[in-house]
Design an enzyme around this catalytic site. Structure first.
Site: not given
Length: 803
Positions: A360, A540-541, A546, A648, A652
């Protein structure tokens, strides 16, 4: 209440039977009458009634697997972010309307009951939510499976903000009875730690100096229409030594309870802080606790059916979700050799055919490593096994020392998982390619064809049907029922691409979701946001790669530009953030504080507050995502290219009609391919360009000097405009951006601004925006987790559906 005439069909239960079951559980299980029942009481009664219906298909699936001697899949994961269970089960069983009608008779709202359920605190982010989606899809497809995880008492943590800072407090989801689980006191396994290894007549005997018991707690996971149910088996830790009554009676109360306290530590918290040696030891123990309990359980079940261990690969597929369960290789070897008496070569052949590994991450620092000292002290027998596996790995490949499993006094868990696995898969096409080219390039050459791709997916039952009933109704009216387990049918919506009535319904569904979310924000945070504004969302985290920082910089630039020219034709926006930072991740927590400081100023600025708002609800979780994703207009997928394995959340958002602004990273690449490049706001460098940019030592400074807007943003932050009480608060973030910028925020900044300007322009034409939204929905069918699981079943597990 046995209503299953066909064990593989949805339960056909009448309203009368449902009413009787709920009232019976309210009275005889909960011990309340209707006139004195609280929302909690009604929730428990409904939950037990729904669980009763699931048990029939659960038992039927188990019997069928034994009868047909089907191959089982065992999915090992440190996280299962399952969210609330009640409404998901009700939707999958097709009972939503009936239960709503029954409760209304007693003046009870189903939505109130549903929202009373706490989210199970069993995960952190995408890794855990993926595992939950996969389990639901395996049930939907009739693939016999167990998910194995840990029954955390307090999960990761509950997030709140004090003075803009993230503060972590324990989750308390198990303070209430968890109605979905079945405790299995007969399913206990002893988990050993530490001690010494003795060789007796050529056989290793591990004399452990510490042991705990792993006790199973089973939750049935029902698939679509209730045709099949699999098991999520979570392990709780118990002491092997009973309570010391003699010490207690002598007044040494703490010592008397010490064994229980030490055992429960293993299943208290997900990802305990590991900056200390004690924290590292606890994490390693947790990973072994999960892995050993799961493998002992797998072998017990297998040996109850078969006598020949060589059949294990034909009946068992074990999936390691990331490196956390990578000890599965040496533990399976220990059990086969030391406990069951197989010779080493045969045991290794069996183990390597059973085990598979999902990677991952492309960040080398995120691939776990444990010091040989810690591994040898906590798991002495496993250290021996790992060293022997490593010797054979080196002999078979003649590899460079850097590719050893044990290298520079560290056990490299990614290498261990790779060497012991039959298949190693990435989770998006780009990620799998980059695995071959970067983090596992040398191992790929040593073990050709071991790497393959299985692009992630999400379950449409939760992420459209449950989360977005308004959109679900539009879809069903347009293309008919049955798309929930055949998501490729969403492509049929393309025929309505310019239909005014269809576009109006899509717009109305989105607007209703935005109104609902705006009301929730006002109730929870006291912030008024306009549903007519664009809802621009990044959830998100919190991690530097990110790039929430890039989003914050653009927010500051937008605020500054509005202040300078408030009468210009601005597109009103609500910037929405959500996510947690690891407790020890200082930079990520500083980014959280910056977002909150910016929000405090922007939301109270009389010049800009009608054109720009910043909202950051605390404690982002699955239930919040189900509110927010259907309301989103714009999905921020802005990670540095080559850093995100898949994502993911991006899927969504796309399914729910949000447009994406993003880089060519992770599954963004495939989303753009499926929805069409004209329906995706692309910006930033490619993964190859990122690697090239890293070669320039002055990349950060050069990019900032080329961007007046970014210079202005950094100056505003450096001056303390958002935190005048402590002007130098963010000097570290500013200095890092100028001089290091490890994830190339500065290099992609101008491209991001240009893409955001295009977003503004497009949003002003609502008809055009609605057409783009419809195309995104129509192109999202590929990203169902059902498609992903079919791929695993065919290419990785060699498993068959028993439906």
């Amino acid at each position: 209440m046995n209503v299953m005439t066909n064990p593989h069909a949805a339960p056909d239960v009448s309203i009368h039977d449902l009413r009787d079951s709920i009232h019976r559980h309210l009275t005889y299980t909960i011990g309340k009458d209707k006139s004195h029942a609280s929302t909690y009481d009604w929730r428990m009664a409904v939950s037990y009634s729904v669980r009763d219906l699931i048990v029939d298909s659960w038992f039927a699936a188990t019997r069928r697997t034994y009868e047909q001697q089907g191959k089982r899949v065992y999915y090992l994961s440190m996280e299962f972010l399952i969210g609330r269970i009640l409404e998901d089960a009700v939707i999958n069983l097709g009972l939503h309307q009936k239960i709503e009608d029954v409760l209304q008779e007693d003046g009870v709202s189903l939505m109130t009951v549903v929202e009373d359920e706490p989210d199970a605190a069993l995960g952190n982010g995408g890794l855990g939510r993926l595992a939950a989606c996969f389990l639901e899809s395996m049930s939907t497809l009739g693939c016999p499976a167990f998910g194995y995880g840990i029954r955390y008492e307090h999960g990761l943590f509950r997030q709140r903000f004090e003075g803009g800072r993230q503060v972590e407090t324990p989750e308390d989801w198990l303070n209430q009875t968890h109605p979905w689980e079945f405790e299995r006191p007969e399913a206990n396994y002893t988990i050993p730690f530490k001690g010494r290894v003795e060789m007796v007549e050529g056989r290793a005997i591990w004399h452990a100096s510490e042991t705990v018991l792993a006790r199973a707690y089973d939750t049935p996971v029902v698939g679509w229409q209730g045709r099949w149910s699999n098991t999520l088996r979570l392990w709780g830790a118990l002491p092997t030594e009973k309570f010391d009554l003699e010490r207690f009676n002598s007044g040494d109360f703490t010592a008397a309870a010490a064994p229980e306290a030490l055992a429960r530590t293993l299943s208290r918290v997900l990802y305990p802080e590991d900056t200390t040696e004690a924290g590292k030891e606890l994490r390693l123990k947790q990973e072994f606790f999960l892995t050993s309990a799961a493998l002992q359980d797998i072998l017990r079940r297998f040996l109850s059916e078969y006598d020949d261990p060589s059949l294990l690969p034909d009946k068992v597929a074990i999936q390691m979700n990331d490196t956390h369960p990578a000890l599965a290789g040496p533990e399976l070897m220990r059990l086969l050799v030391d406990v069951h008496g197989l010779d080493w070569a045969k045991a290794k052949q069996i183990a390597c055919k059973c085990l598979n590994y999902t990677n991952h991450t492309l960040l080398p620092e995120a691939l776990e490593r444990w010091s040989t000292w810690l591994m040898g002290r906590v798991l002495p027998r496993h250290m021996q096994i790992i060293e022997r596996i490593d010797v054979e790995h080196q002999a078979a490949t003649n590899c460079d020392p850097s590719l050893k499993i044990v290298y520079q006094d560290q056990v490299h868990m990614g290498t261990l998982a790779f060497v012991m696995a039959a298949h190693v898969n990435g989770v998006s096409a780009l990620h799998s390619d980059l695995m071959r080219e970067t983090v596992f390039a040398d191992l790929d050459r040593l073990y050709p064809n071991r790497i393959l791709n299985q692009t992630n997916g999400v379950t449409p039952r939760r992420w459209i049907r449950l989360s977005n009933p308004a959109l679900s109704g539009v879809i069903t009216d347009a293309i008919g029922a049955g798309w929930e387990d055949d998501l490729d049918r969403l492509s049929e919506l393309k025929a309505f691409g310019s239909d005014p009535e269809m576009l109006a319904r899509i717009h109305a569904a989105k607007h209703a979701n935005k109104v609902a979310f705006a009301n929730w924000v006002n109730d929870k945070m006291g912030i008024s946001i306009d549903p007519e504004a664009m809802f621009d969302v990044q959830i998100k985290r919190i991690h530097e790669y990110k790039r929430q920082l890039l989003n914050v910089f653009e927010t500051v630039a937008r605020w500054n530009a509005i202040r300078q020219n408030p009468t210009a034709d601005w597109t009103p926006r609500v910037k929405i953030f959500g996510g947690k930072a690891a407790p020890g991740y200082y930079t990520a927590k500083e980014i959280i504080r910056l977002i909150n400081d910016v929000a405090k100023v922007v939301n109270n600025d009389p010049v800009t507050k009608d054109l720009l708002k910043v909202v950051y609800p605390a404690n982002y979780n699955v239930s919040m995502a189900q509110r927010l994703i259907p309301a989103a207009d714009l999905s921020e997928q802005i990670s540095t290219a080559g850093k995100e394995a898949s994502g993911t959340g991006n899927m969504k958002f796309t399914m729910n009609g949000a447009l994406t602004i993003g880089t060519l990273d992770g599954a963004n690449v495939e989303i753009r391919d499926h929805v069409g490049p004209d329906n995706f706001f692309l910006f930033g460098m490619t993964a190859a360009q990122v690697q090239e940019r890293y070669q320039s030592p002055e990349h950060a400074r050069n990019a900032i000097l080329a961007s007046q807007s970014l210079q202005d943003v950094l100056q505003i932050i450096a001056e303390g405009r958002f935190n005048p009480e402590e002007p130098s608060r963010y000097s570290g973030l500013v200095e890092q951006t100028w001089n290091h910028d490890p994830f190339l925020v500065a290099s992609d900044y101008d491209s991001y601004l240009a893409a955001q300007a295009q977003v503004d322009l497009t949003y002003r034409d609502q008809n055009a925006w609605d057409q783009l939204a419809l195309r995104n929905i129509a192109g999202s069918g590929y990203f169902s987790s059902d498609r992903t699981i079919r791929g695993y079943m065919a290419d990785v597990w060699d498993a068959k559906s028993l439906l």
